[in-house]
Design an enzyme around this catalytic site. Sequence first.
Site: not given
Length: 294
Positions: A151-152
């Site tokens: 998750i960026e």
Amino acid sequence: MAAHKQSSFLFLSLLIISLCKSSQAAGIAIYWGQNSNEGSLADTCATGNYQYVNIAFLSTFGNGQTAVLNLAGHCNPSANTCTSLSSEIKACQGRGIKVLLSIGGGAGSYSLSSADDAKQVANYLWNNYLGGKSNSRPLGDAVLDGIDFDIELGPTQHYDELARSLNGFSQQKKVYLAAAPQCPFPDAHLDAAIKTGLFDYVWVQFYNNPGCQYSGNANNLLNSWKTWTTVQAKQVFLGLPAATAAAPSGGFIPANVLKSQVLPSIKTSPKYGGVMIWNKNFDNGYSASIKSAV
């Protein structure tokens, strides 16, 4: 005296077995799926270099969106051609390799709007990729081993609830949970999720992050590694690019430097799990050159 010798021998045998087990526990994780030139999934597993493969990425999910699997040029999920990967996934698992679906990535459209949304996404992942049932499983009937949180982007909320919901299915079949945080600590998107203590593998991205990556010397990286080994996870991995081109903002460590200056230090941690590599397309000999030292 004989009993004493026997117990000593038994203790020594158990010690050797445990040492062998711990030495075998470390491995290499690889990301596969973002370039059609990287070879097939089956060929990737057949190299013998990897113990974990992250199929990347489920790049759209949550917030009422229809989930989208993006495997670059490998196959087209909308045309249902990715189901052909089912036999390859099973072949990998037959070699003892854990195969996970990586959700998120550096580009895409994903977020979780609420705790209920997180539960819905967990249900979708269970039924379409894990041990549940669905008429529209994008990768066919192969049952993946778990989910990798890369998750960026976007809002940071509710990934802890997603982890808890996925873990709840482990009562039916173990769901391995992995996370790929950036090395600045704590990670902006994954801190709350990692703090649940539910993650089996945390492969930290020690690249594209100048403050905590290798940059001619390993001091910043080693200091950051020590911090990351304090997290509540079963194993922590050193995440590295397979080549300079794999990480435009730096972090590549030549194999000889990794083996002489970095691995001897980080392997002393009880939580050391191995090395994660981004990604298969760039891995032209890197994993092969380090695997004996991992």
